[in-house]
Design a protein around this motif. Sequence first.
Motif, mmCIF file in Angstrom:
data_model
loop_
_atom_site.group_PDB
_atom_site.id
_atom_site.type_symbol
_atom_site.label_atom_id
_atom_site.label_comp_id
_atom_site.label_asym_id
_atom_site.label_seq_id
_atom_site.Cartn_x
_atom_site.Cartn_y
_atom_site.Cartn_z
ATOM 1 N N UNK A 164 -2.830 111.358 -49.000
ATOM 2 C CA UNK A 164 -2.330 112.079 -47.774
ATOM 3 C C UNK A 164 -0.792 111.955 -48.021
ATOM 4 N N UNK A 165 -0.155 113.012 -48.285
ATOM 5 C CA UNK A 165 1.383 113.041 -48.166
ATOM 6 C C UNK A 165 2.112 113.918 -46.820
ATOM 7 N N UNK A 166 2.920 113.026 -46.201
ATOM 8 C CA UNK A 166 3.327 113.995 -45.007
ATOM 9 C C UNK A 166 4.964 114.069 -45.270
ATOM 10 N N UNK A 167 5.590 115.095 -44.513
ATOM 11 C CA UNK A 167 7.136 115.473 -44.475
ATOM 12 C C UNK A 167 7.386 115.457 -46.015
ATOM 13 N N UNK A 177 4.727 119.478 -43.123
ATOM 14 C CA UNK A 177 3.519 119.785 -43.754
ATOM 15 C C UNK A 177 2.755 118.604 -44.244
ATOM 16 N N UNK A 178 1.452 118.554 -43.837
ATOM 17 C CA UNK A 178 0.632 117.335 -44.463
ATOM 18 C C UNK A 178 -0.018 117.956 -45.636
ATOM 19 N N UNK A 179 -0.172 117.113 -46.815
ATOM 20 C CA UNK A 179 -0.630 117.693 -48.131
ATOM 21 C C UNK A 179 -1.779 116.388 -48.287
ATOM 22 N N UNK A 180 -3.033 117.096 -48.719
ATOM 23 C CA UNK A 180 -4.099 116.203 -48.985
ATOM 24 C C UNK A 180 -4.335 116.424 -50.345
ATOM 25 N N UNK A 205 -5.561 120.394 -50.246
ATOM 26 C CA UNK A 205 -5.254 121.435 -49.360
ATOM 27 C C UNK A 205 -3.921 121.070 -48.726
ATOM 28 N N UNK A 206 -3.334 121.890 -47.861
ATOM 29 C CA UNK A 206 -2.111 121.416 -47.045
ATOM 30 C C UNK A 206 -2.409 122.133 -45.721
ATOM 31 N N UNK A 207 -1.782 121.484 -44.724
ATOM 32 C CA UNK A 207 -2.021 121.946 -43.278
ATOM 33 C C UNK A 207 -0.580 121.789 -42.300
#
Length: 454
Positions: A164-167, A177-180, A205-207
């Motif tokens: 999971x990557x964030x910012x 954004x949070x990218x999984x 996905x992304x959220x």
Amino acid sequence: MAEWTDPIIITYGGGINSRRRVSDIDLNECTDGENFDLDPLFLSLQARKPFDKVATATNASSINGFAQLINQAGTTSTLIQAGTEVYEWNLASTFTSRGTVAASTKLRGWRDHNFTSSQIVIITDINKNEVVKTWDGTTFSTLAHNLGGSFYAKYCRVYRERAFYANVTSGTATPHLLVGSKIGDYTNLTTTNRPTSSIGFDAAFYLPIPDLRPINGLSQAFGEFILSTAKGRLHRLKGVNSFNFDLEEFHSGSGASGDEGVMEIGNDVLLGLPGRIETLSGIVSYGDVEVDDASLLIWPKVKSVEKWRIVYDQLSQRVYCFPDSKSMVWVLHKSLIGGSVSPWSKWTTGHSIDFQPTTVWSMLDSAGLPAVYMGDSSGNIYKFEGAGTKDGGTNDVTISRTSRLFALPPANVFDVEGWINYRKRVAATVTLTFLFSGTTTFDETITIHLPAGT
């Protein structure tokens, strides 16, 4: 002369309690002090252990980042960023150059960045000046991914077989954004597919974060995957796969302050907020109430703090809380949380680092044990829980405590008698100052010299 026959025995099992009236705190606690250690099973006045200087980077430049890979065999390899240089460090005196980065980069490669099945550690930049990197024990390289162009991220966490990557930034800055990644593949990413049954349960996905504010923290504890936003809220990741992942908001103002104010401490997550430090368990269970405030007993002393850096020492069960731009570290002793006395102590130092490190982090040491390290602007690396009595080998650790207030006999003249139990290990000097309504009652303090044993 009045006679007071009931003895008062002061012990030292509690920390600083500055919230209550000074006459009401426990005998084990103190109203102020510094550099003492706490142990619920050892109620003596103990000086904290010093920090040791363990190495100096070859270029003697500012220690701005770190990463540590733990491969499937349990072998570790460690990177240290000193200025623009990225070194492989053998945890002793050898630094081997493995690459370069921009000077303003702050690399982060925590243990929870390890994607163990691929035997790499994912390395982000807290300043987002350098693209996401990887280290496989041999090569420091740019993360290979399928987004095209450059990919930046402040935070990473390996969770449920995904990275999971964030910012993040991928062409356009999207700090909200949070990218999984796809399950099992940290390089397979997307910024076009939200969770839905049409993309497959294992798909990338992304959220977007619900309050659309920049993400400034990412952590996990007791089955909760937690994100914080700057001057915003805490958010909890719900769902188990790409069909149903979603983010749930907590109350407004629950977000941490600073870029490194969110830290897992084993059985909970600590959150550094303006003027206080809160617990995730309290927020999840009760919301915005006093019970979630871990810093309640020291609130008068930390209420002006705007930002925090928090690091957990798993071995000593201590949490180091560094207030921004202040020459101290507040230490939360986890073994005393939930007890009857304060779990807090304050550490200061006469050493030049002044507890304002350029970087502070936790990783495995050369013995494979968890340890906390910090660096300074001259390339020096220090390790907490050192040996001897001097910080960095140069400055004495000076300990002090101010006790609670006591009501003395109602008389014009009285005697105060007392004694000190101590172990004859090293010579020491004890200074006693008696105060009446905050003013010293004698022209001189009382100094007692404690000799060492043979």
